[in-house]
Scaffold this motif. Structure first.
Motif, PDB file in Angstrom:
ATOM      1  N   ARG A 271      55.443  39.566  59.951  1.00 12.12           N
ATOM      2  CA  ARG A 271      53.984  39.803  59.934  1.00 12.12           C
ATOM      3  C   ARG A 271      53.686  41.304  59.928  1.00 12.12           C
ATOM      4  O   ARG A 271      52.758  41.754  59.254  1.00 12.12           O
ATOM      5  CB  ARG A 271      53.354  39.120  61.156  1.00 12.12           C
ATOM      6  N   LEU A 272      54.487  42.081  60.664  1.00 14.88           N
ATOM      7  CA  LEU A 272      54.262  43.538  60.710  1.00 14.88           C
ATOM      8  C   LEU A 272      54.465  44.183  59.339  1.00 14.88           C
ATOM      9  O   LEU A 272      53.848  45.201  59.036  1.00 14.88           O
ATOM     10  CB  LEU A 272      55.204  44.200  61.730  1.00 14.88           C
ATOM     11  N   THR A 273      55.341  43.589  58.506  1.00 18.61           N
ATOM     12  CA  THR A 273      55.600  44.191  57.181  1.00 18.61           C
ATOM     13  C   THR A 273      54.379  44.089  56.270  1.00 18.61           C
ATOM     14  O   THR A 273      54.303  44.770  55.261  1.00 18.61           O
ATOM     15  CB  THR A 273      56.803  43.512  56.461  1.00 18.61           C
ATOM     16  N   ARG A 274      53.418  43.225  56.625  1.00 12.40           N
ATOM     17  CA  ARG A 274      52.224  43.069  55.774  1.00 12.40           C
ATOM     18  C   ARG A 274      51.211  44.185  55.965  1.00 12.40           C
ATOM     19  O   ARG A 274      50.315  44.354  55.153  1.00 12.40           O
ATOM     20  CB  ARG A 274      51.552  41.714  56.059  1.00 12.40           C
ATOM     21  N   PHE A 275      51.339  44.949  57.068  1.00 11.23           N
ATOM     22  CA  PHE A 275      50.444  46.094  57.269  1.00 11.23           C
ATOM     23  C   PHE A 275      50.857  47.214  56.325  1.00 11.23           C
ATOM     24  O   PHE A 275      52.045  47.404  56.044  1.00 11.23           O
ATOM     25  CB  PHE A 275      50.503  46.584  58.722  1.00 11.23           C
ATOM     26  N   GLU A 276      49.860  47.962  55.850  1.00  5.66           N
ATOM     27  CA  GLU A 276      50.159  48.974  54.833  1.00  5.66           C
ATOM     28  C   GLU A 276      50.660  50.289  55.398  1.00  5.66           C
ATOM     29  O   GLU A 276      51.387  51.011  54.733  1.00  5.66           O
ATOM     30  CB  GLU A 276      48.903  49.210  53.960  1.00  5.66           C
ATOM     31  N   THR A 277      50.272  50.636  56.625  1.00  3.34           N
ATOM     32  CA  THR A 277      50.674  51.942  57.178  1.00  3.34           C
ATOM     33  C   THR A 277      51.335  51.772  58.547  1.00  3.34           C
ATOM     34  O   THR A 277      51.112  50.775  59.240  1.00  3.34           O
ATOM     35  CB  THR A 277      49.454  52.874  57.348  1.00  3.34           C
TER      36      THR A 277
END
Length: 394
Positions: A271-277
Motif C-alpha cells: 500500500r505504501l508503494t502507491r504513494f507518489e512521494t
C-alpha cells in the motif's frame, strides 16, 4: 625456550566467495512472496496472484541499500553523481510439501534456491479467506517445519551423491597425497550427512576451515543464512501483536537459534508503494504510529551475508562499494577495477565516523586521523578510501 607462537586458523565463511551476492525470497505458495518482491524492489516484476505457482521462473531486481552514511556524504560533497550500494533479490516460486521429491515445481524451485546466497523466508501469519493456503489453513509452525524438512531432505540427497562419488574414488586405495585428501573429504561428507540426518541445518554446525572448503562447493540449501520475515496483517503489524509470534520465536529458538526474525506486513508495504512521494509515505506512517519494515529487512540481510561498505568521495562522485567483511585493501581496490588489485601500491584511508565528528577532510587530516596502509590492511565498514595503484601492464 620461548612459547610456540599460536597460529590462529583463519575462519572461512560458508557460501560463495565474492561481493556480488544474491538473496532469494522463499516460502510456501501464497504467503506474500511476489507482493513483497514488488514492494521491496519498487518494480512490477513478479506475479502476485491467488493461486500456487503464479511465479515459475525467478524474477531478479536490485534493491538500493538504505544508509544514512551515504546520504550524509552526498549532502557534504554535493557530487554530480551519487551511486548507492545495492542488493540483488530474487523472487522464487512457492515451495510445497514434497518439493524435495519433485512435487509442485519441486526440483526447479530447489535449484533456484541453490543459485542464491541467502534466504528471506516468508512465513504467513495473516488470515484472509480470499487468499487460499496450500495446506488449507494458516499454521506458521507447520509451514516452517515443511520448508525446513524439504530443504534438509534435498541436502541429504546432494550429500549422498557426493559421498557415493568419493567412495568410488577411495575404493582404489593407496597412500598418495591425492588419496589422503579424498579420504579426508569423504570423512567430512560423512560428518555433514550425519548432521543433516540428525535434523540439523548445515549453517548451525561447527565446521573447521578445511571442512568448510568441502561444504562450499556442494551449494547446500541449509548452509545459506536465513532471515525470517513474518507476514502479518496490517492491523497486527501496526499493533505488533499476533497470536503466532511467540510460537514462531520458540520454533526458531529450537531449530535456528540466532537467525533474525522481522515482523512485516506485506499488504501494508504494498500500500505504501502507491504513494507518489516519500513525504506522503512518511505522513501515512506517522498517522498510524508505525514505519516501513523494508529498510530493516535489507540491512539485516546484508549483515547476514557478512557484507560491508567502503566509500569513495569527491565533488564528481560519491559511491558506496560492497565488500565482504575481512576484505583486504588490494581486493577492495579490485572491486573498483580489477587492474587496481593487480597494481595496488597503497591506500589512504580514514573512516566515515572521523569525518562526521570533525566535519571536513582538512580537520581529519590535521588531527592525524588519515592513515596510509599497505596490502595487509583489512578494510573496515565505513572506511573512505583513496587507492594508489601503478599503471596496468598491457
Amino acid at each position: 625456550m620461548p612459547p610456540k607462537k599460536q597460529v590462529k586458523e583463519e575462519k572461512i565463511p560458508l557460501g560463495r566467495p565474492g561481493n556480488s551476492l544474491k538473496s532469494g525470497i522463499v516460502g510456501l505458495a501464497n504467503v506474500g512472496k511476489s507482493t513483497l518482491f514488488q514492494a521491496i524492489t519498487k518494480c512490477s516484476l513478479g506475479n502476485p496472484a491467488n493461486f500456487p505457482y503464479a511465479t515459475i521462473e525467478p524474477e531478479e531486481a536490485r534493491v538500493i541499500v538504505p544508509d544514512e552514511r551515504f546520504d550524509w556524504l552526498c549532502q557534504q560533497y554535493k557530487p554530480k553523481s551519487e551511486v548507492p550500494a545495492n542488493l540483488t533479490v530474487y523472487d522464487i516460486a512457492g515451495l510445497t510439501r514434497g518439493a524435495s521429491t519433485g512435487a509442485g515445481l519441486g526440483n526447479a524451485f530447489l535449484s533456484h534456491i541453490r543459485a542464491v546466497d541467502a534466504i528471506f523466508q516468508v512465513v504467513r501469519c495473516f488470515d484472509d479467506a480470499e487468499i487460499i493456503h496450500v495446506e488449507g489453513d494458516v499454521d506458521p509452525v507447520r509451514d516452517l517445519d515443511i520448508i525446513s524438512e524439504e530443504l534438509r531432505i534435498k541436502d541429504i540427497e546432494f550429500v549422498e551423491k557426493a559421498h557415493e562419488n568419493l567412495t568410488k574414488q577411495t575404493r582404489r586405495g593407496g597412500q598418495s597425497l591425492e588419496m589422503k585428501k579424498l579420504k579426508e573429504e569423504q570423512a567430512t561428507v560423512e560428518k555433514i550427512l550425519e548432521h543433516l540426518k540428525a535434523g540439523k541445518d548445515v549453517r548451525k554446525g561447527e565446521w573447521s576451515p578445511k571442512e568448510v572448503e568441502v561444504i562450499n562447493p556442494l551449494f547446500l540449501l541449509t548452509a545459506k543464512p536465513v532471515v525470517y520475515l513474518v507476514n502479518l496483517s496490517e492491523k497486527d503489524y501496526i499493533r505488533q501483536k499476533n497470536k503466532n509470534l511467540p510460537k514462531i520465536a520458540a520454533w526458531i529458538k529450537e531449530h535456528a537459534e540466532g537467525d533474525p526474525i522481522i515482523p512485516i506486513s506485506v499488504s501494508f508495504e504494498e500500500r505504501l508503494t502507491r504513494f507518489e512521494t516519500d513525504a506522503e509515505v512518511a505522513k501515512e506512517c506517522e498517522s498510524l504510529g508505525t514505519k516501513s519494515a523494508l529498510p530493516k529487512v535489507i540491512i539485516t540481510m546484508r549483515k547476514a551475508l557478512k557484507l560491508a561498505s567502503f566509500f569513495t568521495t569527491g565533488t564528481d562522485e560519491v559511491r558506496q562499494w560492497t565488500i565482504r567483511e575481512g576484505t583486504k585493501a588490494p581486493q577492495a581496490a579490485g572491486v573498483i577495477h580489477t587492474d587496481f588489485e593487480k597494481t595496488f601500491i597503497q591506500v589512504i584511508v580514514y573512516n566515515y565516523t572521523a569525518l562526521k565528528e570533525e566535519g571536513d577532510e582538512a580537520t581529519v587530516k590535521a588531527k592525524g586521523k588519515v592513515m596510509t596502509k599497505g596490502k595487509e590492511y583489512v578494510v573496515e565498514d565505513g572506511d573512505i578510501l583513496l587507492i594508489k595503484a601503478g599503471a596496468a601492464k598491457s
